[in-house]
Design an enzyme around this catalytic site. Structure first.
Site, short mmCIF file in Angstrom:
data_model
loop_
_atom_site.label_atom_id
_atom_site.label_comp_id
_atom_site.label_asym_id
_atom_site.label_seq_id
_atom_site.Cartn_x
_atom_site.Cartn_y
_atom_site.Cartn_z
N VAL A 23 0.88 -1.19 -0.02
CA VAL A 23 0.13 -0.15 0.03
C VAL A 23 0.91 1.36 -0.04
O VAL A 23 0.65 2.26 -0.92
CB VAL A 23 -1.07 0.07 1.29
CG1 VAL A 23 -1.45 1.43 1.34
CG2 VAL A 23 -1.99 -0.95 0.97
N THR A 125 -6.67 -12.57 7.58
CA THR A 125 -7.14 -13.59 8.66
C THR A 125 -6.56 -14.85 8.11
O THR A 125 -6.73 -15.32 7.07
CB THR A 125 -8.60 -13.79 8.80
OG1 THR A 125 -8.89 -14.63 9.81
CG2 THR A 125 -9.52 -13.75 7.35
N ASP A 127 -8.10 -17.68 8.91
CA ASP A 127 -9.08 -18.47 8.91
C ASP A 127 -9.70 -18.94 7.35
O ASP A 127 -10.42 -19.72 7.49
CB ASP A 127 -10.24 -17.99 9.76
CG ASP A 127 -10.00 -17.61 11.28
OD1 ASP A 127 -9.15 -18.57 11.61
OD2 ASP A 127 -10.51 -16.92 11.92
N ARG A 154 3.51 -36.21 14.68
CA ARG A 154 3.60 -37.77 14.13
C ARG A 154 4.67 -38.58 14.26
O ARG A 154 4.63 -39.65 14.98
CB ARG A 154 3.56 -37.63 12.59
CG ARG A 154 3.80 -38.94 11.77
CD ARG A 154 3.70 -38.57 10.17
NE ARG A 154 2.73 -38.39 9.65
CZ ARG A 154 1.47 -38.96 9.32
NH1 ARG A 154 1.55 -40.23 9.54
NH2 ARG A 154 0.42 -38.40 8.84
N HIS A 215 0.18 -45.20 15.00
CA HIS A 215 -0.37 -43.93 15.72
C HIS A 215 -1.40 -43.75 14.96
O HIS A 215 -1.56 -44.09 13.51
CB HIS A 215 0.89 -42.95 15.78
CG HIS A 215 1.56 -42.75 14.17
ND1 HIS A 215 0.95 -41.85 13.39
CD2 HIS A 215 2.25 -43.44 13.57
CE1 HIS A 215 1.73 -41.93 12.28
NE2 HIS A 215 2.51 -42.81 12.26
N HIS A 250 -2.63 -20.04 18.92
CA HIS A 250 -2.07 -18.86 18.33
C HIS A 250 -0.71 -18.98 17.72
O HIS A 250 -0.40 -18.18 17.01
CB HIS A 250 -1.84 -17.77 19.36
CG HIS A 250 -3.28 -17.17 19.79
ND1 HIS A 250 -4.06 -17.85 20.66
CD2 HIS A 250 -3.93 -16.13 19.49
CE1 HIS A 250 -5.20 -17.23 20.78
NE2 HIS A 250 -5.14 -16.06 20.12
N LEU A 252 -0.22 -20.52 15.12
CA LEU A 252 -0.66 -20.47 13.78
C LEU A 252 -0.74 -18.93 13.19
O LEU A 252 -0.61 -18.88 11.71
CB LEU A 252 -2.01 -21.29 13.23
CG LEU A 252 -2.10 -22.63 13.57
CD1 LEU A 252 -3.55 -23.28 13.34
CD2 LEU A 252 -1.04 -23.47 13.21
#
Length: 340
Positions: A23, A125, A127, A154, A215, A250, A252
């Site tokens: 920007v 975001t 999400d 894993r 597993h 958080h 992530l």
């Protein structure tokens, strides 16, 4: 339009700094002045507004978070807060604003638009739940971070013959869970958009171990329930595996953005400046089939809206956001319980 401002609002997302940088530098290249607003709408109302130049955004493209900082400011939902914010913008000679954030941030931009102040929204975001775009800024990085940590889990789960329930962010959207789950080879993925049967979940776990698995990993979107609650529900349904719960939370949101997020944010930021230069506010920038598109923010901020692109390239707002459940079906095929 000669002077614009940029702010970040709501939850932070990797790539926000890249968007701010775009920007600022695109605006300067177009002969415009740029101001930064500290802490989102709170800073707008309190007048925490300051000039930015090319050096202000140097060495920021690789940084996570947002150097403009962010804050949730519910008072901006009230008329008094909106008018105070616009008063501060006009006091600084600002003619338009770029808002980077999620749906709450879009609601704020919508209010500015309703009062006749040009605002352009960028979807920031992790999400991936913003309508009007295929992908949001920060989603790709969040998925990459989730996959990295699922791979680590894993390793330890295989060492101890354990089942892990891994909770990931996403609010009411299952995109992070679906994408990271498939990429990490999860045994089961549970998302809000699709009903699940806890008895079937437990049965799949048993079948996996009976077939020789050492597993198992279940990726759970937070919009379903918490990981602890899900584990308790599994135990109540008869699960007898060595069960552990991990919430990536958080984690992530942090970290250096991926190349894809940096490029997406840069394209979106530059596109937003072009819209304001043309005097076109009241819009949200998105990406559809790798092309930049704009949508009316008044429609996108409404509950349950979703865009579709017509043959003429126009945006139509109609249905709620839904994760691509074809990915859920794909994972069921790939996570064959008879294989390790």
């Amino acid at each position: 339009m000669k002077r614009i401002a940029v702010l970040t609002s709501g939850g932070d997302a990797p790539g926000m700094n890249a968007a701010i940088r775009a920007v600022v530098r695109k605006a300067i290249s177009e002969g415009m002045e740029v101001y930064g607003i500290n802490q989102g709408y709170y800073g707008m109302v309190t007048g925490d507004i300051f000039p930015l130049d090319a050096n202000s955004v140097g060495d920021t493209i690789n940084r996570g978070g947002t150097f403009l900082r962010s804050a949730r400011y519910p008072e901006f939902a009230e008329l008094e807060g909106q008018l105070k914010g616009i008063e501060q913008l006009k006091k600084h000679g600002i003619e338009g604003v770029v808002v980077i954030g999620g749906d709450g941030s879009y609601h704020g931009a919508m209010r500015l638009t309703e009062h006749g102040f040009p605002a352009v929204g960028l979807p920031g975001t992790i999400d991936n739940d913003i309508v009007g775009t295929d992908y949001t800024i920060g989603f790709d990085t969040a998925v990459a971070t989730a996959v990295e940590n699922l791979d680590r889990l894993r390793d330890t789960s295989a060492s101890h013959n354990r089942t892990f329930v891994v909770e990931v962010m996403g609010r009411n959207a299952g995109d992070i869970a679906l994408w990271s789950g498939i990429a990490a080879g999860a045994d089961q993925i549970i998302v809000p958009e699709e009903e699940f049967n806890i008895d079937e979940v437990v049965s799949n776990v048993r079948a996996g171990y009976a077939a020789g698995k050492h597993h198992q990993i279940i990726v759970l979107a937070e919009g379903v329930m918490s990981g602890d609650e899900f584990a308790k529900t599994m135990k109540a349904a008869g699960d007898d595996s060595d069960l552990r719960v991990t919430n990536l939370g958080h984690l992530l949101r942090g970290g250096s953005p991926t190349a894809r997020d940096r490029v997406l944010a840069s394209r979106m930021g530059a596109y937003a400046v072009q819209l304001l230069k043309e005097g076109r506010g009241g819009l949200a920038v998105g990406v559809h089939n790798e092309e930049m598109v704009e949508s009316p923010i008044l429609g996108l901020a409404e509950e349950g809206a979703l865009f579709s692109l017509t043959d003429e390239g126009k945006i139509v707002v109609n249905n709620p956001h839904k994760a691509d459940l074809r990915l859920a079906a794909l994972n069921r095929d790939l996570a064959n319980q008879s294989s390790k």
